[in-house]
Scaffold this active site. Structure first.
Site, PDB file in Angstrom:
ATOM      1  N   HIS A  61       0.873  -1.186   0.000  1.00 18.25           N
ATOM      2  CA  HIS A  61       0.000   0.000   0.000  1.00 18.25           C
ATOM      3  C   HIS A  61       0.903   1.228   0.000  1.00 18.25           C
ATOM      4  CE1 HIS A  61      -2.833   2.996   1.351  1.00 18.25           C
ATOM      5  NE2 HIS A  61      -3.811   2.123   1.437  1.00 18.25           N
ATOM      6  N   HIS A 108       0.402   2.167  11.731  1.00 14.46           N
ATOM      7  CA  HIS A 108       1.554   3.061  11.694  1.00 14.46           C
ATOM      8  C   HIS A 108       1.499   4.089  12.806  1.00 14.46           C
ATOM      9  CE1 HIS A 108      -0.219   6.627   9.264  1.00 14.46           C
ATOM     10  NE2 HIS A 108      -1.219   5.875   9.617  1.00 14.46           N
ATOM     11  N   TYR A 146     -15.115   3.848   5.544  1.00 11.79           N
ATOM     12  CA  TYR A 146     -13.668   3.911   5.361  1.00 11.79           C
ATOM     13  C   TYR A 146     -13.089   2.505   5.508  1.00 11.79           C
ATOM     14  CZ  TYR A 146      -8.816   5.247   6.317  1.00 11.79           C
ATOM     15  OH  TYR A 146      -7.456   5.360   6.287  1.00 11.79           O
ATOM     16  N   HIS A 157      -5.800  11.249  14.987  1.00 13.37           N
ATOM     17  CA  HIS A 157      -4.645  10.447  15.346  1.00 13.37           C
ATOM     18  C   HIS A 157      -3.471  11.415  15.358  1.00 13.37           C
ATOM     19  CE1 HIS A 157      -7.143   7.153  13.195  1.00 13.37           C
ATOM     20  NE2 HIS A 157      -7.473   7.239  14.466  1.00 13.37           N
ATOM     21  N   HIS A 179      -1.997   3.715  15.231  1.00 15.35           N
ATOM     22  CA  HIS A 179      -3.336   3.504  14.679  1.00 15.35           C
ATOM     23  C   HIS A 179      -3.234   2.662  13.420  1.00 15.35           C
ATOM     24  CE1 HIS A 179      -1.911   7.147  12.662  1.00 15.35           C
ATOM     25  NE2 HIS A 179      -2.747   6.887  11.673  1.00 15.35           N
ATOM     26  N   GLU A 234      -3.039  13.570  12.092  1.00 16.84           N
ATOM     27  CA  GLU A 234      -4.048  13.258  11.086  1.00 16.84           C
ATOM     28  C   GLU A 234      -5.458  13.481  11.631  1.00 16.84           C
ATOM     29  OE1 GLU A 234      -3.501   9.230   9.868  1.00 16.84           O
ATOM     30  OE2 GLU A 234      -1.330   9.381   9.783  1.00 16.84           O
TER      31      GLU A 234
HETATM   32 FE   LIG Z   1      -2.766   7.369   9.602  1.00 18.57          FE
END
Ligand SMILES: [Fe+2]
Length: 426
Positions: free
Chosen positions: A285, A328, A343, A358, A364, A334
């Site tokens: 990703h 991550h 989502y 976050h 998260h 964020e």
């Molecule tokens: Fe993130």
């Protein structure tokens, strides 16, 4: 007649009345019809030419004509202060805000959720949500603290601005530059959405690097309105946000009286469905920066004051890959919102109109349900459809407002409980 001009940051010349726009100079001794010439600067006079943004406005009366501003005592949740006690490093998530009282317009319907930096620093970003059910009829608003990126979630918005008229619906966004007066009409009678208020460098299109000359948000898909004005000699309230507070004054005419304008600083709209989404065609990703629509750079190369990033419908084809956003921890902070759909990293609890935070270094990623589904998925080509989430990512850690912190979901951490322990070979 042209309603919109295509292009991002182009130099536009437009007049609502033939002959109103001076030719060959900005400030003639006697502008046509007795109009007043006025420059609106979005960057310093001496900004490099490729970054310099300003426009010249030709109007019925100068915008300097107004009595002193006094404190505005409405909109108690708009521009409310952030938490000034030690901020817990917790992940936070919010449900959509409650329905507003009858007669709530866009200004009184704004709730500030997150902010960072002092607007006087000319850096940072704030995230607001709005819920309104009344038109702004006899009053206008402008923001001296930053440009406003509108992200509707339900209900259309008509933004009547000094530069022209912008119509947007959920799935579209619009930007109103710092200082530009506008009022908002709700064609559907009510509207909800988000606003990112950028105190820093103007939002621009990101560099594309090896992607090449095309892709992501293409410049031609941004639309700037043609000149439009209203000639109304009635009492208008003018509300502004200035250095983090709201102020009001009253004038005897509509300030949306710009008959002609030219320049490079102007509102625009953009349809997120036109975003040319890029992603992997092999494995892994990519970092979510691949989905950046707009960026406001900081003084540190590559470190954004604010990035506006979307998670649009797209094909997922990666082989031997955990396809949703990975776990991550990020030096950037964020804030995420959801326009519609679901989502792909959260199975539930993140509703359209909701918000999550976050912050700096908060661990998260997918919740257990999403993790298990993606881990067990048959990796055939799959289209994620019917969804549009977005993120306002910033290098400055966010602080929630007191109002927001009081209303955060109490159990958000549960999203990351119950993961099975990895089993090492014995
Ligand atoms: Fe993130």
């Amino acid at each position: 007649m042209t309603d919109y001009f295509p292009g991002f940051g182009n130099h536009v010349s437009t007049e609502a009345v033939a002959g109103a726009l001076p030719i060959g100079r900005n400030s003639p001794q006697k502008p046509a019809f007795g109009l007043y010439a006025e420059q609106l600067s979005g960057t310093a006079f001496t900004a490099p030419r490729h970054e310099n943004r300003r426009s010249w406005l030709y109007r019925l009366r100068p915008s300097a004509e107004h009595p002193p501003f006094t404190r505005y005592d409405g909109a108690s949740r708009f521009a409310a202060g952030t938490v000034d006690t030690p901020l817990p490093p917790n992940r936070l998530r919010w449900n959509p805000i409650e329905a507003p009282a009858p007669g709530t317009d866009l200004i009184d319907g704004m709730t500030t959720m997150l902010a960072n930096r002092d607007p006087a620093d000319l850096e940072g970003v704030a995230v607001h949500v709005y819920a309104a059910n009344a038109d702004m009829d006899m009053r206008v608003f402008f923001d001296s603290d930053g440009e406003l990126l509108f992200i509707p979630q339900s209900g259309r918005l008509t933004l009547l601005t000094e530069f022209g008229r912008i119509d947007i619906a959920p799935g579209q966004i619009a930007l109103v530059p710092r200082g530009v007066r506008f009022r908002a009409i709700l064609p559907d009678g009510e509207a909800r959405g988000y606003v990112a208020e950028n105190h820093g460098a103007l939002f621009r299109l990101p560099d594309l690097g090896p992607i090449g000359a095309n892709g992501l948000a293409n410049p031609r898909d941004f639309e700037t309105p043609a000149a439009w004005f209203e000639d109304r000699d009635n009492s208008f309230e003018v509300v502004q946000k200035h250095l983090g507070n709201l102020w009001t004054t009253r004038i005897d005419h509509s300030p949306l009286d710009v008959v002609a304008w030219h320049g490079t600083l102007a509102p625009w709209r953009y349809d997120l469905a036109r975003f040319n989404t890029m992603n992997t065609v092999s494995f892994d990703h990519p970092d979510p920066s691949i989905f950046t629509v707009l960026t406001s750079p900081s003084d540190v190369p590559g470190r954004a004051n604010a990035d506006f990033v979307i998670f649009p419908p797209r094909w997922m084809v990666a082989e031997d890959t955990f396809r949703p956003p990975w776990f991550h921890r990020n030096i950037m902070s964020e804030a995420m919102g959801l326009i519609h759909g679901a989502y792909d990293a959260k199975a539930d609890g993140f509703a359209p109109g909701g918000l999550s935070l976050h912050n700096l270094m908060a661990g998260h990623g997918p919740d257990v349900t999403s993790w298990r589904a993606a881990t067990d998925a048959d990796l055939k080509p799959h289209k994620i459809d019917g969804t549009m989430a977005f993120m306002v990512e910033t290098c400055w850690p966010y602080r929630p407002t007191c109002h927001a912190l009081d209303r955060a979901q109490p159990d958000y951490d549960e999203a990351w409980s119950g993961f099975p322990k990895a089993q090492l070979p014995r």
